[in-house]
Scaffold this motif. Structure first.
Motif, PDB file in Angstrom:
ATOM      1  N   SER A   1       0.857  -1.182   0.000  1.00  5.27           N
ATOM      2  CA  SER A   1       0.000   0.000   0.000  1.00  5.27           C
ATOM      3  C   SER A   1       0.897   1.236   0.000  1.00  5.27           C
ATOM      4  N   ASP A   2       0.294   2.411   0.018  1.00  2.00           N
ATOM      5  CA  ASP A   2       1.110   3.622  -0.093  1.00  2.00           C
ATOM      6  C   ASP A   2       1.544   4.162   1.265  1.00  2.00           C
ATOM      7  N   LYS A   3       1.117   3.505   2.347  1.00  2.00           N
ATOM      8  CA  LYS A   3       1.605   3.947   3.658  1.00  2.00           C
ATOM      9  C   LYS A   3       1.925   2.744   4.541  1.00  2.00           C
ATOM     10  N   ASP A   4       2.667   3.017   5.618  1.00  2.00           N
ATOM     11  CA  ASP A   4       3.007   1.948   6.561  1.00  2.00           C
ATOM     12  C   ASP A   4       1.734   1.333   7.125  1.00  2.00           C
ATOM     13  N   LYS A   5       1.821   0.033   7.393  1.00  2.00           N
ATOM     14  CA  LYS A   5       0.657  -0.619   7.970  1.00  2.00           C
ATOM     15  C   LYS A   5       1.064  -1.430   9.182  1.00  2.00           C
ATOM     16  N   MET A   6       0.161  -1.502  10.148  1.00  2.00           N
ATOM     17  CA  MET A   6       0.421  -2.352  11.300  1.00  2.00           C
ATOM     18  C   MET A   6       0.121  -3.785  10.881  1.00  2.00           C
ATOM     19  N   CYS A   7       0.948  -4.716  11.327  1.00  2.00           N
ATOM     20  CA  CYS A   7       0.667  -6.093  10.981  1.00  2.00           C
ATOM     21  C   CYS A   7       0.874  -7.003  12.186  1.00  2.00           C
ATOM     22  N   VAL A   8       0.301  -8.187  12.101  1.00  2.00           N
ATOM     23  CA  VAL A   8       0.554  -9.240  13.074  1.00  2.00           C
ATOM     24  C   VAL A   8       1.591 -10.166  12.453  1.00  2.00           C
ATOM     25  N   HIS A   9       2.687 -10.359  13.166  1.00  2.00           N
ATOM     26  CA  HIS A   9       3.766 -11.220  12.698  1.00  2.00           C
ATOM     27  C   HIS A   9       3.669 -12.548  13.431  1.00  2.00           C
ATOM     28  N   LEU A  10       3.500 -13.630  12.675  1.00  2.00           N
ATOM     29  CA  LEU A  10       3.403 -14.971  13.260  1.00  2.00           C
ATOM     30  C   LEU A  10       4.591 -15.810  12.799  1.00  2.00           C
ATOM     31  N   GLY A  11       5.263 -16.479  13.733  1.00  2.00           N
ATOM     32  CA  GLY A  11       6.383 -17.353  13.382  1.00  2.00           C
ATOM     33  C   GLY A  11       6.151 -18.764  13.905  1.00  2.00           C
ATOM     34  N   PHE A  12       6.193 -19.746  13.009  1.00  2.00           N
ATOM     35  CA  PHE A  12       5.925 -21.146  13.390  1.00  2.00           C
ATOM     36  C   PHE A  12       7.184 -21.987  13.254  1.00  2.00           C
ATOM     37  N   VAL A  13       7.453 -22.809  14.273  1.00  2.00           N
ATOM     38  CA  VAL A  13       8.557 -23.769  14.158  1.00  2.00           C
ATOM     39  C   VAL A  13       8.019 -25.090  13.613  1.00  2.00           C
ATOM     40  N   HIS A  14       8.932 -25.972  13.229  1.00  2.00           N
ATOM     41  CA  HIS A  14       8.601 -27.291  12.668  1.00  2.00           C
ATOM     42  C   HIS A  14       7.677 -27.175  11.466  1.00  2.00           C
ATOM     43  N   THR A  15       7.752 -26.099  10.739  1.00  2.00           N
ATOM     44  CA  THR A  15       6.786 -25.866   9.666  1.00  2.00           C
ATOM     45  C   THR A  15       7.504 -25.471   8.380  1.00  2.00           C
ATOM     46  N   LYS A  16       7.239 -26.238   7.330  1.00  2.00           N
ATOM     47  CA  LYS A  16       7.788 -25.890   6.019  1.00  2.00           C
ATOM     48  C   LYS A  16       6.828 -24.964   5.297  1.00  2.00           C
ATOM     49  N   GLY A  17       7.287 -24.391   4.185  1.00  2.00           N
ATOM     50  CA  GLY A  17       6.419 -23.504   3.409  1.00  2.00           C
ATOM     51  C   GLY A  17       6.309 -22.146   4.083  1.00  2.00           C
ATOM     52  N   LEU A  18       5.080 -21.642   4.190  1.00  2.00           N
ATOM     53  CA  LEU A  18       4.849 -20.333   4.818  1.00  2.00           C
ATOM     54  C   LEU A  18       4.906 -20.497   6.335  1.00  2.00           C
ATOM     55  N   ASN A  19       6.015 -20.064   6.941  1.00  2.00           N
ATOM     56  CA  ASN A  19       6.158 -20.221   8.395  1.00  2.00           C
ATOM     57  C   ASN A  19       6.515 -18.905   9.093  1.00  2.00           C
TER      58      ASN A  19
END
Ligand SMILES: [Zn+2]
Length: 255
Positions: A134-152
């Motif tokens: 987008s054209d401005k900064d956005k707040m996001c939720v960052h999720l990090g998963f262990v033991h997980t391939k692909g989108l982790n």
């Protein structure tokens, strides 16, 4: 100049091509569309992309079978919490990130589904405009998963910042971590080390290094005191996923 999709073999022009970090191209319409828009194709290689596509196939099926029905449930014990596009089903021990595509009457929902016990990192973060698209900064939720391939390592931008904080607060409650405890450890060295390990893990993924050792270090660095007690979610997920043949798909869903 034409490229060839490294997955399906289609001949594609530049506009139809997604270039990967290893120099391969995949087609945007056929193959990239099988994964979620939250996936970072630019920094991934072909093997990782294939893992993510498989992860989305498996996740979409589990979403349809187990999680989507909970949207309408009146049973309080089965309630699913929505921070769209993040859905959390404590009774199943699962958390999903979904993406709905299509028109009003032909929507298809794609999903990546994870075990709550593998959620090692969750926090609000400000996402720079160029990354959020987008054209401005956005707040996001960052999720990090262990033991997980692909989108982790997942960044979900929200228009409503309040929802970001509500999502993280909800997860803290779920894992039995109250706010003062969390903010206390945020400043601690332990938290710093743990966070650093997560980043190392993400980097290792991109460099194709051996992840087993790194993953173990990450889990050790967090420790049960910081992530809360996950036993009930492990048991719930074991039960919910028992009917699925997931032996070949180790996308964080096999205990
Ligand atoms: Zn293709």
């Amino acid at each position: 100049m034409a490229n060839t999709c490294a997955i399906c073999g289609a001949t594609i022009n530049v506009l139809q091509s997604q270039k990967l970090m290893d120099g391969n191209y995949i087609c945007t319409k056929g193959c990239r569309a099988k994964g979620l828009k939250y996936y970072d194709y630019v920094h991934s290689d072909l093997d990782n992309v294939k893992d993510h596509i498989h992860q989305t196939e498996v996740g979409t099926k589990i979403w349809q079978d187990l999680m989507e029905p909970l949207k309408k449930t009146r049973d309080k014990n089965q309630k699913m919490q929505s921070f769209h596009p993040i859905y959390i089903a404590p009774s199943l021990g699962l958390i999903a990130v979904i993406e709905a595509r299509g028109g009003l009457f032909n929507t298809k929902t794609y999903a990546c589904v994870y075990r709550l016990e593998n959620l090692q990192l969750y926090r609000t973060e400000r996402m720079p405009a160029r990354t959020s698209g987008s054209d401005k900064d956005k707040m996001c939720v960052h999720l990090g998963f262990v033991h997980t391939k692909g989108l982790n390592d997942v960044y979900i931008p929200f228009d409503d910042e309040t929802r970001c904080h509500q999502c993280v607060d909800y997860l803290n409650k779920l894992f039995g971590l109250d706010d003062s405890f969390r903010s206390g450890i945020k400043k601690s060295v332990t938290q710093f080390k743990a966070t650093k390990s997560m980043w190392d893990l993400a980097k290792a993924k991109k460099n194709g290094e051996n992840l087993e050792e790194k993953a173990k270090a990450t889990v050790d660095a967090f420790g049960a005191t910081i992530i809360g007690d996950r036993t009930q979610f492990k048991d719930a997920a074991d039960q919910a996923l028992a009917g699925y043949d997931l032996d070949q798909a180790l996308f964080g869903l096999v205990s």
